[in-house]
Design an enzyme around this catalytic site. Structure first.
Site, mmCIF file in Angstrom:
data_model
loop_
_atom_site.group_PDB
_atom_site.id
_atom_site.type_symbol
_atom_site.label_atom_id
_atom_site.label_comp_id
_atom_site.label_asym_id
_atom_site.label_seq_id
_atom_site.Cartn_x
_atom_site.Cartn_y
_atom_site.Cartn_z
ATOM 1 N N TYR A 77 1.009 -1.064 -0.040
ATOM 2 C CA TYR A 77 0.202 0.110 -0.014
ATOM 3 C C TYR A 77 1.180 1.188 0.161
ATOM 4 O O TYR A 77 0.860 2.032 0.859
ATOM 5 C CB TYR A 77 -0.999 0.125 1.186
ATOM 6 C CG TYR A 77 -2.254 0.628 0.917
ATOM 7 C CD1 TYR A 77 -3.196 0.245 -0.034
ATOM 8 C CD2 TYR A 77 -2.597 1.932 1.228
ATOM 9 C CE1 TYR A 77 -4.251 0.969 -0.523
ATOM 10 C CE2 TYR A 77 -3.682 2.811 0.806
ATOM 11 C CZ TYR A 77 -4.560 1.958 0.014
ATOM 12 O OH TYR A 77 -5.929 2.762 -0.392
ATOM 13 N N HIS A 82 3.241 4.375 -0.410
ATOM 14 C CA HIS A 82 2.978 6.182 -0.262
ATOM 15 C C HIS A 82 4.392 6.510 -0.828
ATOM 16 O O HIS A 82 5.341 5.897 -1.065
ATOM 17 C CB HIS A 82 2.341 6.391 0.923
ATOM 18 C CG HIS A 82 3.126 5.879 2.024
ATOM 19 N ND1 HIS A 82 4.494 6.198 2.427
ATOM 20 C CD2 HIS A 82 2.664 5.067 2.850
ATOM 21 C CE1 HIS A 82 4.993 5.696 3.447
ATOM 22 N NE2 HIS A 82 4.038 4.883 3.899
ATOM 23 N N HIS A 103 7.373 5.053 0.900
ATOM 24 C CA HIS A 103 7.901 3.821 0.271
ATOM 25 C C HIS A 103 8.759 4.195 -1.052
ATOM 26 O O HIS A 103 9.822 3.500 -1.275
ATOM 27 C CB HIS A 103 6.863 2.857 -0.129
ATOM 28 C CG HIS A 103 6.117 2.307 1.156
ATOM 29 N ND1 HIS A 103 4.917 2.512 1.117
ATOM 30 C CD2 HIS A 103 6.525 1.435 2.107
ATOM 31 C CE1 HIS A 103 4.483 2.075 2.017
ATOM 32 N NE2 HIS A 103 5.470 1.101 2.872
ATOM 33 N N GLN A 106 3.783 -9.759 13.106
ATOM 34 C CA GLN A 106 4.142 -8.564 13.896
ATOM 35 C C GLN A 106 2.872 -7.675 14.364
ATOM 36 O O GLN A 106 3.025 -6.357 14.907
ATOM 37 C CB GLN A 106 5.105 -7.633 13.222
ATOM 38 C CG GLN A 106 4.471 -7.107 11.786
ATOM 39 C CD GLN A 106 5.490 -6.372 10.982
ATOM 40 O OE1 GLN A 106 6.251 -6.943 10.244
ATOM 41 N NE2 GLN A 106 5.427 -4.972 10.821
ATOM 42 N N VAL A 142 9.245 10.977 5.022
ATOM 43 C CA VAL A 142 8.544 11.600 3.985
ATOM 44 C C VAL A 142 7.200 12.265 4.667
ATOM 45 O O VAL A 142 6.521 11.484 5.351
ATOM 46 C CB VAL A 142 8.334 11.055 2.560
ATOM 47 C CG1 VAL A 142 7.707 11.811 1.656
ATOM 48 C CG2 VAL A 142 9.744 10.307 2.377
HETATM 49 O O1 PAF Z 1 8.089 -1.372 8.273
HETATM 50 C C1 PAF Z 1 7.452 -2.280 7.605
HETATM 51 O O2 PAF Z 1 6.659 -1.914 6.837
HETATM 52 C C2 PAF Z 1 7.510 -3.561 8.305
HETATM 53 O O3 PAF Z 1 7.689 -3.507 9.560
HETATM 54 C C3 PAF Z 1 8.557 -4.426 7.609
HETATM 55 C C4 PAF Z 1 10.076 -4.037 7.779
HETATM 56 C C5 PAF Z 1 8.301 -4.533 5.998
HETATM 57 C C6 PAF Z 1 8.698 -6.005 8.148
HETATM 58 O O4 PAF Z 1 7.541 -6.616 7.875
#
Ligand code: PAF
Length: 281
Positions: A32, A34, A37, A61, A177
């Site tokens: 997703y 933005h 990323h 997580q 950002v």
């Molecule tokens: O920061 C994230 O988007 C997540 O914690 C990661 C590093 C991709 C691990 O799932």
């Protein structure tokens, strides 16, 4: 650009890439996308011959009452955006591909780094992060991996894992950002309605307030936290405000050098985080 779902296939492709003596830059994500990323991908593009991005919403997580199910997903849109910034390979595995039924091995950074801030309010979160990131590093075997400073605690914990377990790669930290109005970019911002979106600006405003106080010479973190608290309270529910050493993440008693000011606040039920490293002058 290729989109690959299987670990075996990723390994085949990347073995060829390595044999051609090409460097590999890796951006792990939960999708997703933005601008935050995209900034990581752009930097990876600039610094490496071959760029890999993973898209995987990692169930490990998320706590049982957290937003794993609701977490925004749009693979088609992500693929298009990644292609536009010149990514070479997207790895988008299924849950089963990453965690087989008998999966039972975890990576956990123990001790102080994971027990404070988000680690305190999201038990098990960082164990889930380091486990998946460790697996992804083993699958991709990059030369460099890119992480945003918005998730500052995650960045420090991943660096510690890399050091402790001798992963042969460099972690590159990339600045947060922000939207035009300074809200830190996050996939979770999509949960905010117009009214909540406005309230959410209080996170950045409180960081600027802390900066002003520190620059003015205020040395007592309690005074600064109290001012931040007063500013935030009517807009959101504070999870934590931390004024800490940027390396150890432990609270400081007196502000004498650069500190990390970090906070997590629930705005109308949406948990947002932000941080700023602030020097005394
Ligand atoms: O920061 C994230 O988007 C997540 O914690 C990661 C590093 C991709 C691990 O799932």
């Amino acid at each position: 650009m290729v989109v690959v779902k299987k670990i075996k296939k990723v390994r085949e492709i990347l073995t060829r890439v390595r044999n051609e003596k090409k460097s590999i830059g890796f951006v792990p994500t939960m999708g997703y996308f933005h601008q935050g990323h995209l900034r990581l991908m752009e930097l990876a593009r600039k610094e490496n011959d071959y760029v890999v991005v993973s898209i995987f919403v990692n169930p490990l997580q998320f706590g049982p009452k957290e937003d794993f199910k609701e977490y925004p997903r749009d693979l088609k849109r992500d693929i298009k955006m990644a292609e536009e910034v010149g990514v070479d390979l997207i790895f988008a595995p299924s849950e089963k591909e990453m965690y087989e039924e008998d999966f039972s091995t975890y990576i956990e950074v123990t001790g102080n780094l994971t027990q404070v801030m988000c680690g305190k309010s999201r038990p098990g979160h960082f164990k889930g992060v380091t486990t998946v990131v460790g697996k992804l590093f083993n699958i991709v075997q990059p030369d460099r991996a890119y992480f945003g400073k918005k998730d500052y605690q995650q960045l420090i914990i991943v660096k510690k894992m890399v050091k402790d377990l001798n992963f042969p790669l460099k972690i590159v930290a990339v600045n947060t950002v922000r939207e035009k109005d300074k809200l830190a970019m996050s996939s979770r911002n999509t949960y905010l309605n117009e009214k909540s979106r406005k309230k959410a600006l209080v996170l950045y405003q409180s960081l600027k307030l802390a900066e002003k106080e520190i620059k003015k010479g205020v040395k007592d973190p309690k005074i600064i936290k109290e001012k931040m608290k007063n500013l935030i309270e009517e807009k959101g529910e504070i999870d934590y405000i931390s004024i800490a050493d940027p390396q150890t993440l432990q609270e400081v008693e007196k502000i004498e050098k650069k500190v990390l000011v970090a906070l997590a606040v629930k705005i109308d039920g949406v948990r947002l985080i932000d941080n700023r490293i602030i020097g005394r002058n």
